[in-house]
Design a protein around this motif. Sequence first.
Motif, PDB file in Angstrom:
ATOM      1  N   GLY A  26       0.828  -1.201   0.000  1.00 29.26           N
ATOM      2  CA  GLY A  26       0.000   0.000   0.000  1.00 29.26           C
ATOM      3  C   GLY A  26       0.861   1.249   0.000  1.00 29.26           C
ATOM      4  O   GLY A  26       2.052   1.202  -0.320  1.00 29.26           O
ATOM      5  N   ALA A  27       0.249   2.341   0.411  1.00 25.32           N
ATOM      6  CA  ALA A  27       0.869   3.663   0.247  1.00 25.32           C
ATOM      7  C   ALA A  27       2.240   3.777   0.912  1.00 25.32           C
ATOM      8  O   ALA A  27       3.120   4.466   0.400  1.00 25.32           O
ATOM      9  CB  ALA A  27      -0.059   4.737   0.795  1.00 25.32           C
ATOM     10  N   GLY A  28       2.442   3.082   2.046  1.00 25.63           N
ATOM     11  CA  GLY A  28       3.716   3.194   2.749  1.00 25.63           C
ATOM     12  C   GLY A  28       4.887   2.742   1.894  1.00 25.63           C
ATOM     13  O   GLY A  28       5.999   3.272   2.005  1.00 25.63           O
ATOM     14  N   MET A  29       4.631   1.756   1.023  1.00 31.94           N
ATOM     15  CA  MET A  29       5.691   1.239   0.150  1.00 31.94           C
ATOM     16  C   MET A  29       6.209   2.343  -0.768  1.00 31.94           C
ATOM     17  O   MET A  29       7.411   2.492  -0.970  1.00 31.94           O
ATOM     18  CB  MET A  29       5.116   0.081  -0.676  1.00 31.94           C
ATOM     19  N   SER A  30       5.292   3.114  -1.325  1.00 32.38           N
ATOM     20  CA  SER A  30       5.700   4.195  -2.229  1.00 32.38           C
ATOM     21  C   SER A  30       6.235   5.393  -1.458  1.00 32.38           C
ATOM     22  O   SER A  30       7.144   6.091  -1.935  1.00 32.38           O
ATOM     23  CB  SER A  30       4.514   4.634  -3.088  1.00 32.38           C
ATOM     24  N   ALA A  31       5.696   5.618  -0.264  1.00 36.08           N
ATOM     25  CA  ALA A  31       6.138   6.761   0.534  1.00 36.08           C
ATOM     26  C   ALA A  31       7.630   6.655   0.846  1.00 36.08           C
ATOM     27  O   ALA A  31       8.347   7.660   0.886  1.00 36.08           O
ATOM     28  CB  ALA A  31       5.332   6.857   1.821  1.00 36.08           C
ATOM     29  N   GLU A  32       8.107   5.410   1.026  1.00 37.63           N
ATOM     30  CA  GLU A  32       9.536   5.205   1.296  1.00 37.63           C
ATOM     31  C   GLU A  32      10.399   5.655   0.126  1.00 37.63           C
ATOM     32  O   GLU A  32      11.587   5.908   0.287  1.00 37.63           O
ATOM     33  CB  GLU A  32       9.810   3.725   1.591  1.00 37.63           C
ATOM     34  N   GLY A  34       9.577   8.318  -1.531  1.00 40.09           N
ATOM     35  CA  GLY A  34       9.380   9.761  -1.633  1.00 40.09           C
ATOM     36  C   GLY A  34       8.139  10.167  -2.397  1.00 40.09           C
ATOM     37  O   GLY A  34       7.923  11.354  -2.644  1.00 40.09           O
ATOM     38  N   VAL A  35       7.300   9.188  -2.781  1.00 39.57           N
ATOM     39  CA  VAL A  35       6.031   9.538  -3.423  1.00 39.57           C
ATOM     40  C   VAL A  35       5.053   9.896  -2.300  1.00 39.57           C
ATOM     41  O   VAL A  35       4.794   9.066  -1.437  1.00 39.57           O
ATOM     42  CB  VAL A  35       5.469   8.360  -4.236  1.00 39.57           C
ATOM     43  N   PRO A  36       4.530  11.116  -2.288  1.00 35.47           N
ATOM     44  CA  PRO A  36       3.644  11.496  -1.191  1.00 35.47           C
ATOM     45  C   PRO A  36       2.428  10.582  -1.144  1.00 35.47           C
ATOM     46  O   PRO A  36       1.869  10.253  -2.192  1.00 35.47           O
ATOM     47  CB  PRO A  36       3.216  12.925  -1.538  1.00 35.47           C
ATOM     48  N   THR A  37       2.052  10.145   0.034  1.00 33.92           N
ATOM     49  CA  THR A  37       0.849   9.316   0.128  1.00 33.92           C
ATOM     50  C   THR A  37      -0.340  10.163  -0.276  1.00 33.92           C
ATOM     51  O   THR A  37      -0.319  11.391  -0.184  1.00 33.92           O
ATOM     52  CB  THR A  37       0.628   8.775   1.548  1.00 33.92           C
ATOM     53  N   PHE A  38      -1.353   9.464  -0.704  1.00 31.61           N
ATOM     54  CA  PHE A  38      -2.511  10.138  -1.256  1.00 31.61           C
ATOM     55  C   PHE A  38      -3.100  11.146  -0.271  1.00 31.61           C
ATOM     56  O   PHE A  38      -3.563  12.207  -0.645  1.00 31.61           O
ATOM     57  CB  PHE A  38      -3.549   9.075  -1.618  1.00 31.61           C
ATOM     58  N   GLY A  80       9.929  11.012 -10.869  1.00 33.23           N
ATOM     59  CA  GLY A  80      11.137  11.476 -10.194  1.00 33.23           C
ATOM     60  C   GLY A  80      11.581  10.586  -9.044  1.00 33.23           C
ATOM     61  O   GLY A  80      12.636  10.803  -8.462  1.00 33.23           O
ATOM     62  N   ALA A  81      10.750   9.582  -8.704  1.00 28.36           N
ATOM     63  CA  ALA A  81      11.070   8.685  -7.583  1.00 28.36           C
ATOM     64  C   ALA A  81      11.732   7.417  -8.112  1.00 28.36           C
ATOM     65  O   ALA A  81      11.534   7.040  -9.267  1.00 28.36           O
ATOM     66  CB  ALA A  81       9.795   8.336  -6.817  1.00 28.36           C
ATOM     67  N   SER A 104       0.230  -7.980  -5.245  1.00 28.64           N
ATOM     68  CA  SER A 104      -0.921  -7.124  -5.511  1.00 28.64           C
ATOM     69  C   SER A 104      -0.672  -5.816  -4.786  1.00 28.64           C
ATOM     70  O   SER A 104      -0.159  -5.809  -3.671  1.00 28.64           O
ATOM     71  CB  SER A 104      -2.216  -7.754  -4.994  1.00 28.64           C
ATOM     72  N   THR A 105      -1.004  -4.726  -5.419  1.00 25.74           N
ATOM     73  CA  THR A 105      -0.730  -3.438  -4.799  1.00 25.74           C
ATOM     74  C   THR A 105      -1.919  -2.507  -4.931  1.00 25.74           C
ATOM     75  O   THR A 105      -2.662  -2.557  -5.907  1.00 25.74           O
ATOM     76  CB  THR A 105       0.536  -2.783  -5.412  1.00 25.74           C
ATOM     77  N   GLN A 106      -2.052  -1.681  -3.902  1.00 27.14           N
ATOM     78  CA  GLN A 106      -3.034  -0.599  -3.971  1.00 27.14           C
ATOM     79  C   GLN A 106      -2.427   0.625  -4.637  1.00 27.14           C
ATOM     80  O   GLN A 106      -3.132   1.597  -4.883  1.00 27.14           O
ATOM     81  CB  GLN A 106      -3.476  -0.212  -2.560  1.00 27.14           C
ATOM     82  N   ASN A 107      -1.128   0.573  -4.887  1.00 26.06           N
ATOM     83  CA  ASN A 107      -0.449   1.754  -5.422  1.00 26.06           C
ATOM     84  C   ASN A 107      -0.648   1.842  -6.935  1.00 26.06           C
ATOM     85  O   ASN A 107      -0.623   0.839  -7.634  1.00 26.06           O
ATOM     86  CB  ASN A 107       1.040   1.706  -5.090  1.00 26.06           C
ATOM     87  N   VAL A 108      -0.811   3.061  -7.418  1.00 27.14           N
ATOM     88  CA  VAL A 108      -1.059   3.263  -8.845  1.00 27.14           C
ATOM     89  C   VAL A 108       0.228   3.576  -9.604  1.00 27.14           C
ATOM     90  O   VAL A 108       0.210   3.721 -10.817  1.00 27.14           O
ATOM     91  CB  VAL A 108      -2.097   4.389  -9.089  1.00 27.14           C
ATOM     92  N   ASP A 109       1.351   3.670  -8.862  1.00 28.75           N
ATOM     93  CA  ASP A 109       2.612   3.979  -9.541  1.00 28.75           C
ATOM     94  C   ASP A 109       3.242   2.697 -10.098  1.00 28.75           C
ATOM     95  O   ASP A 109       2.695   1.600  -9.971  1.00 28.75           O
ATOM     96  CB  ASP A 109       3.572   4.692  -8.578  1.00 28.75           C
ATOM     97  N   ASP A 110       4.418   2.864 -10.735  1.00 28.11           N
ATOM     98  CA  ASP A 110       5.072   1.737 -11.409  1.00 28.11           C
ATOM     99  C   ASP A 110       6.391   1.361 -10.741  1.00 28.11           C
ATOM    100  O   ASP A 110       7.287   0.829 -11.389  1.00 28.11           O
ATOM    101  CB  ASP A 110       5.302   2.083 -12.893  1.00 28.11           C
ATOM    102  N   LEU A 111       6.522   1.649  -9.443  1.00 27.40           N
ATOM    103  CA  LEU A 111       7.810   1.408  -8.774  1.00 27.40           C
ATOM    104  C   LEU A 111       8.135  -0.079  -8.673  1.00 27.40           C
ATOM    105  O   LEU A 111       9.299  -0.477  -8.814  1.00 27.40           O
ATOM    106  CB  LEU A 111       7.813   2.071  -7.392  1.00 27.40           C
ATOM    107  N   HIS A 112       7.135  -0.924  -8.433  1.00 25.39           N
ATOM    108  CA  HIS A 112       7.405  -2.368  -8.420  1.00 25.39           C
ATOM    109  C   HIS A 112       7.940  -2.822  -9.779  1.00 25.39           C
ATOM    110  O   HIS A 112       8.922  -3.565  -9.861  1.00 25.39           O
ATOM    111  CB  HIS A 112       6.127  -3.162  -8.115  1.00 25.39           C
TER     112      HIS A 112
END
Length: 199
Positions: A26-32, A34-38, A80-81, A104-112
């Motif tokens: 979820g959001a914490g994965m992306s926050a690490e 530097g992607v701001p949580t929603f 930029g992340a 499975s992710t709730q995140n909409v970014d492509d970091l995985h």
Amino acid sequence: MSFSDQVPTEILDLARSARRVTVLTGAGMSAESGVPTFRDAQTGLWERFDPAELATPGAWEEDPAQCWAWYAWRASLVRGAEPHPGHLALAQWQARPGVDLRISTQNVDDLHERAGSTVLAHVHGDLFALRCADCGAPADIGYPHVVEPVAHLDPVSCAVCGGLIRPGVVWFGEALPEQAFQDFRGVLQRFGTQLQAGW
Ligand SMILES: [Zn+2]
């Protein structure tokens, strides 16, 4: 102290011997990364807007150019992340012979994906999978490049029907993408977990 010194031996043993692994992020994965949580406080131009009100079909209908500008800004933050060691570790784990690891992710970014993982399901959609808001045709384009946030950007028109191209995310009040939802449910079921009705 190394990472393995900080994790209980039982957990390490389980992880090392596991053959079927399911990961939900979820959001914490992306926050690490530097992607701001929603729901983080917004800054600058977008400070006075509530993300929960921008990410709705109503916000899009009322002012598509404002909505598009906000997502273009969010997309620039994601671009930029970089994936962090957690993303990379999952990718390495997934690549291990004999391991069936599904993300499975709730995140909409492509970091995985950028870390090298295959993602089974983006249950809240994919920021970069742009499509027509009217006919649903996928659009093979990207967001406009924004260095500084701007208040309005005119969305691109659909090559098929002339409708407006929208972000590939699931907005509040919209149904989850059917295939991602089915894949996610399948993962839970292999662990004997049933989704609650109305989830
Ligand atoms: Zn269209």
